[in-house]
Each structure stands twice: as C-alpha cells, then as structure tokens.
Design a protein around this motif. Structure first.
Motif, short mmCIF file in Angstrom:
data_model
loop_
_atom_site.label_atom_id
_atom_site.label_comp_id
_atom_site.label_asym_id
_atom_site.label_seq_id
_atom_site.Cartn_x
_atom_site.Cartn_y
_atom_site.Cartn_z
N SER A 40 -21.65 27.03 39.63
CA SER A 40 -20.51 26.73 39.19
C SER A 40 -20.30 26.82 37.77
O SER A 40 -19.47 26.99 36.94
N ASP A 81 -22.42 29.41 36.12
CA ASP A 81 -22.66 30.96 35.79
C ASP A 81 -22.37 31.67 37.13
O ASP A 81 -23.03 32.02 37.69
N ARG A 130 -14.66 32.03 35.45
CA ARG A 130 -14.92 30.60 35.25
C ARG A 130 -13.66 29.83 34.93
O ARG A 130 -12.75 30.43 34.78
N GLU A 139 -12.15 30.33 31.59
CA GLU A 139 -11.69 31.59 31.34
C GLU A 139 -10.20 31.31 32.08
O GLU A 139 -9.30 32.32 31.58
N LYS A 192 -8.71 26.80 41.16
CA LYS A 192 -9.89 26.58 40.34
C LYS A 192 -10.03 25.11 40.14
O LYS A 192 -11.15 24.47 40.10
#
Length: 188
Positions: free
Chosen positions: A38, A40, A80, A83, A131
C-alpha cells in the motif's frame, strides 16, 4: 519502536514480512507485505513476495472478476493515492483554464482540448474514488491457521464456513467483540 517512528516506511514492512515468512507466520507475512504494498505499489519485490506467500497458503480470492477488470485494477494499483489526488487536481486546473480560454477563443483547438481534458478528468476522478474507497475501507488479514465464520454474532450460531490464514477480508460492521466481514468475492 521502528514502526512508531517510521509508520510510512515500506522497506520496514517488507522486512517484517520477510521475517514473518521465515518464521512460518504466513498470515502475518501477508499482512506486512500488504502494508508495504500500500505504501510502495510499484515495488516488484513486494509484489513477488506477496504472491509467493499467498501461493504457499494457497489463498485465492475466490472472485469472479472478468480479466479486463483485473488488468484495469492491476494498472490502478501502480498509482499511489497521493498521485491520483494530484492528477485529479492538475487535470481539473487544466480543464478550468481551457474553459476560460473557450470564451476568449471559441474556435480552433481549445474546444477539442477542453473535451479531452473533461474525459481525462472524469477517468481520473473515478480512479480517485476507487482509491479513496480502498484506502478508507477497514481491511484485515486472517492471522490464525483458520477462522470460523458464523451465521450470527454468537458462539451458539452455526459455523457458516472457515476462512484460511492469509485471507484478506473487509470488516463491514461490529457488534461487541464480533465482526461482520465480507470476503473479496461477495460472501459475508
């Protein structure tokens, strides 16, 4: 003490996963690998060790997701959360700038670029929502060799099924010390 000092360090979770795996605590290893993943999601080592550990336990999600959705989820997992949020904000700013430009230059390339930025904005917003949902859901990993799942919140209730060590579950509700869970498929 290291986890308290560095709660966002994927290498620390990865090493804890490796240590747990070597000690034979596969469920705990999966937990630490999931935490590292989670933080990386692009690490090939984390993906490889997580997959290898699941294979040791023969943990399968039991889902019936179409292959194209699995590919899309795989792509989304490389991005991520931060991001994704930055992408949505950036595309939104571009869309607003093109909307303002549209009133100054109603013809040419501006309306076309505005349309494309709107589509990208919608797609990135959907990814962000996905996400966000995953980041805020209460997820758990079964650490015992097997866990009994019952039809109700009582030890008097009949056992519905067993969940194997290393299985990823979603906690839906809590009643005292009992939890209502959902597996990766749709079984609750």
């Amino acid at each position: 003490s290291l986890l308290k000092r560095y709660p966002k360090n994927p290498d620390l979770y990865f090493n804890l996963g490796n240590t747990s795996f070597r000690k034979g605590n596969y469920g705990q290893a999966i937990y630490y690998y999931e935490m590292a993943f989670s933080l990386d999601p692009r690490s090939k080592d984390i993906r490889k060790n997580l997959s290898f550990t699941r294979a040791q336990l023969k943990v399968s999600s039991g889902d019936k997701v179409p292959p194209y959705l699995k590919k899309a989820a795989g792509f989304i997992s490389y991005i991520r959360f931060q991001e994704t949020a930055l992408l949505v904000l950036l595309v939104y700013c571009i869309f607003l700038a093109l909307t303002i430009l549209r009133y100054r230059k109603p013809r040419g390339l501006v309306p076309f670029l505005r349309g494309i930025s709107f589509v990208v904005l919608l797609c990135s917003a959907v990814i962000f929502g996905f996400k966000f949902y995953l980041a805020n859901g209460t997820r758990a990993i079964v650490l015992q060799p097997s866990a009994e799942v019952r039809y109700g919140p009582s030890s008097e209730e009949k056992v519905a099924f067993l969940v194997a060590e290393g299985a990823k579950i979603k906690v839906v509700d809590q009643s005292g010390t009992w939890y209502r869970i959902q597996l990766e498929g749709d079984r609750t």
